[in-house]
Design a protein around this motif. Sequence first.
Motif, mmCIF file in Angstrom:
data_model
loop_
_atom_site.group_PDB
_atom_site.id
_atom_site.type_symbol
_atom_site.label_atom_id
_atom_site.label_comp_id
_atom_site.label_asym_id
_atom_site.label_seq_id
_atom_site.Cartn_x
_atom_site.Cartn_y
_atom_site.Cartn_z
ATOM 1 N N SER A 82 0.829 -1.208 0.000
ATOM 2 C CA SER A 82 0.000 0.000 0.000
ATOM 3 C C SER A 82 0.854 1.244 0.000
ATOM 4 O O SER A 82 2.052 1.202 0.259
ATOM 5 C CB SER A 82 -0.910 0.071 1.214
ATOM 6 N N SER A 86 0.521 2.777 8.574
ATOM 7 C CA SER A 86 0.537 3.308 9.931
ATOM 8 C C SER A 86 0.490 2.106 10.848
ATOM 9 O O SER A 86 -0.191 1.134 10.571
ATOM 10 C CB SER A 86 -0.673 4.206 10.164
ATOM 11 N N VAL A 87 1.260 2.148 11.912
ATOM 12 C CA VAL A 87 1.248 1.045 12.858
ATOM 13 C C VAL A 87 0.891 1.597 14.221
ATOM 14 O O VAL A 87 1.285 2.704 14.587
ATOM 15 C CB VAL A 87 2.614 0.333 12.910
ATOM 16 N N GLY A 88 0.121 0.817 14.979
ATOM 17 C CA GLY A 88 -0.373 1.310 16.252
ATOM 18 C C GLY A 88 0.377 0.758 17.452
ATOM 19 O O GLY A 88 0.523 1.426 18.458
ATOM 20 N N TYR A 89 0.832 -0.478 17.346
ATOM 21 C CA TYR A 89 1.477 -1.117 18.481
ATOM 22 C C TYR A 89 2.938 -1.381 18.161
ATOM 23 O O TYR A 89 3.332 -1.427 17.008
ATOM 24 C CB TYR A 89 0.775 -2.429 18.815
ATOM 25 N N LYS B 103 -7.333 -1.967 16.369
ATOM 26 C CA LYS B 103 -6.033 -1.297 16.372
ATOM 27 C C LYS B 103 -6.084 -0.055 17.251
ATOM 28 O O LYS B 103 -5.610 1.015 16.896
ATOM 29 C CB LYS B 103 -5.691 -0.900 14.914
ATOM 30 N N ALA B 241 -4.033 -5.753 14.263
ATOM 31 C CA ALA B 241 -3.376 -4.749 15.095
ATOM 32 C C ALA B 241 -2.362 -3.954 14.284
ATOM 33 O O ALA B 241 -2.027 -2.827 14.632
ATOM 34 C CB ALA B 241 -2.697 -5.409 16.293
ATOM 35 N N ILE B 242 -1.868 -4.555 13.194
ATOM 36 C CA ILE B 242 -0.977 -3.801 12.316
ATOM 37 C C ILE B 242 -1.806 -2.956 11.358
ATOM 38 O O ILE B 242 -1.431 -1.835 11.019
ATOM 39 C CB ILE B 242 -0.031 -4.762 11.569
ATOM 40 N N HIS B 249 -4.368 -7.933 2.840
ATOM 41 C CA HIS B 249 -3.330 -8.199 1.849
ATOM 42 C C HIS B 249 -2.558 -9.477 2.119
ATOM 43 O O HIS B 249 -2.122 -10.150 1.192
ATOM 44 C CB HIS B 249 -2.345 -7.026 1.789
ATOM 45 N N PRO B 296 3.401 -6.529 21.997
ATOM 46 C CA PRO B 296 2.092 -6.464 21.358
ATOM 47 C C PRO B 296 1.594 -7.768 20.730
ATOM 48 O O PRO B 296 0.507 -7.787 20.194
ATOM 49 C CB PRO B 296 2.308 -5.410 20.271
#
Lengths: 253, 354
Positions: A82, A86-89, B103, B241-242, B249, B296
């Motif tokens: 993509s 963005s990653v949260g953890y 997330k 979570a990612i 995908h 995580p």
Amino acid sequence: MAMLEARDLTVRYGERAVVDGVSFTLEEGRWLMLIGPNGAGKSTIVNAVAQSAPYTGEVFFRGENVRRYRPTELARNIGILSQNHSVGYSFTVEEVVRLGRYSYAPGIFSRHSDADEESVERALELTGLTPLMEQSVLTLSGGELQRTFLAQLLAQNPKLLILDEPTNHLDLVYQKQVFALISEWLREPGRAVISVVHDLSLARAYGTDALLLSGGRPVYCGPIEGAFAPETLNEVYSMDVGEWMRRMLGQWR
Amino acid sequence: MLPDPSDKREDASASSPYIRRRRREGFGPGAYLLFTAIMFASSVRVPVKDTLTVIWAAIMKKPIPPIRASSIILSVRLPRVICVALTGASLSIAGAAMQGLLKNPLADGSTLGVSSGAALGAALAIAFEITIPWLPFAGTMVMSMAFAFLSLILILSLAYRLDYSLSTSTIILIGVIYSMFINSVLSLVITFAGDHLKSITYWTMGSLAGSSYKNALVLLGAMVICGSLILFHARELNAFAIGEDNARHIGVNVRRVKLTIMITVSVLIGVCVSIGGTIAFVGLVTPHMVRMITGPNHKRILPASLFGGATFLMLADLAARILFNPRELPIGVVTSFIGALLFVNIFYQTRRGK
């Protein structure tokens, strides 16, 4: 048989058609460049083929409608990078890359095979991420994050790569490396690449085919050389593209 | 500026990934030991030895020793402690699952308004005496599960329409608005409840003081079934979570996983609310603390949350009982107090990170 074939692909957001009746075919060993100004519908085509955007028309992978593929099957055949990540953890780089192997062993009880280990290791190596594999993705720079997801994609080992601006966030060194890496990857039989690029020089240097878009409609579809006819380019970008490129490059003499 | 990774680099070359993974797995047994210790600690007001003899005798079907407190231990304290542990475990794994799926480290039954929805379902069942033909006692439970699921669907579809990326603030804002709306409807139901006023008010407080073995059995059943379903989806939750698009995908069946998690979470919250009322913030606090220790990865967060949640809620229950002895606080007051502070902390950190 063509590797990928899109027939009359149309994506609408409300009343507005963002992609309007686009058809193209892609043979094995080819690299299709999606070219066009911002808002031409390049990323939307990528999203439609990735099944992330609702579309009308059909997309066939090796003669079979992609809607019929199971998700894991599709992921083993078509891999997508993509545009924005963005990653949260605070996952580690290695954990993110390892998830690329999900489609080969989706069950909770399925074990990691040697092939999994090998492709993860190789993907980290190819993207130069081995020294960072223990690092949290939250601490990465934009370019490192881009390479992490590229590594995940390589670990996934699909037959067709669809890259939405693969050199986004990358400096010149990695731009060159990534394009060299992908053209090397493409040498093996049974593979093909579609990528969205803004850099026309890169497109011209590496692409074999081009799909030129303007306002969601195809302007040109065919071998890459044909896409650089001055009249076509100037019409799509509404400016004298050749003159501008020459002036930019002229500075380096 | 990026931290210098040079020291980590040496560590990575010294140990292979296999060894690293094994070292982290000591967490499960550790939490279990703590769990057992708390079991005894929460009975401290009777001498530990007496407690043990009575429980042991009951388990082995021997005659109950003639200790004065034996009936208190067996019919009040033990079922209560078991229910508290099971509720804590269920709410925590549900919270951990939602935080992965969305997330969003602030997602939880209470912050999203799912618990409020479940409470409304339970209140309606009590007020209008809704029962299920073959299972007369299950009326409140089924109603609160159904309302939990409907709430979740409603909140998420609204959130997706407003903001596809489901940013932290959007979800929380919708959760707050939804909770307010549901609470006003709840007040309306209470106004018309008449004779049932007292038992409905009990639901809004959150207390496990009157738990029975039957409740414990239902909680255990729900936790085993839904808990294992969630545990089986640890890898998919990692992918979510990612990012949801990334999950799609790499080949995750996004629709199916999302639906499964949403249903299991609703069942867990519905069962917990119908038995203990709305005990807020447990599903927020536990996974957050667990994540600080385990990292995580949901393969570690989920089982650790089960044990951690049981431990946390038992400690909260203990505090509720002994802090203002002989007066007893509702357990929800304790968890809300801790949870609200932590909520502010997480929100502050995530906002500052941007």
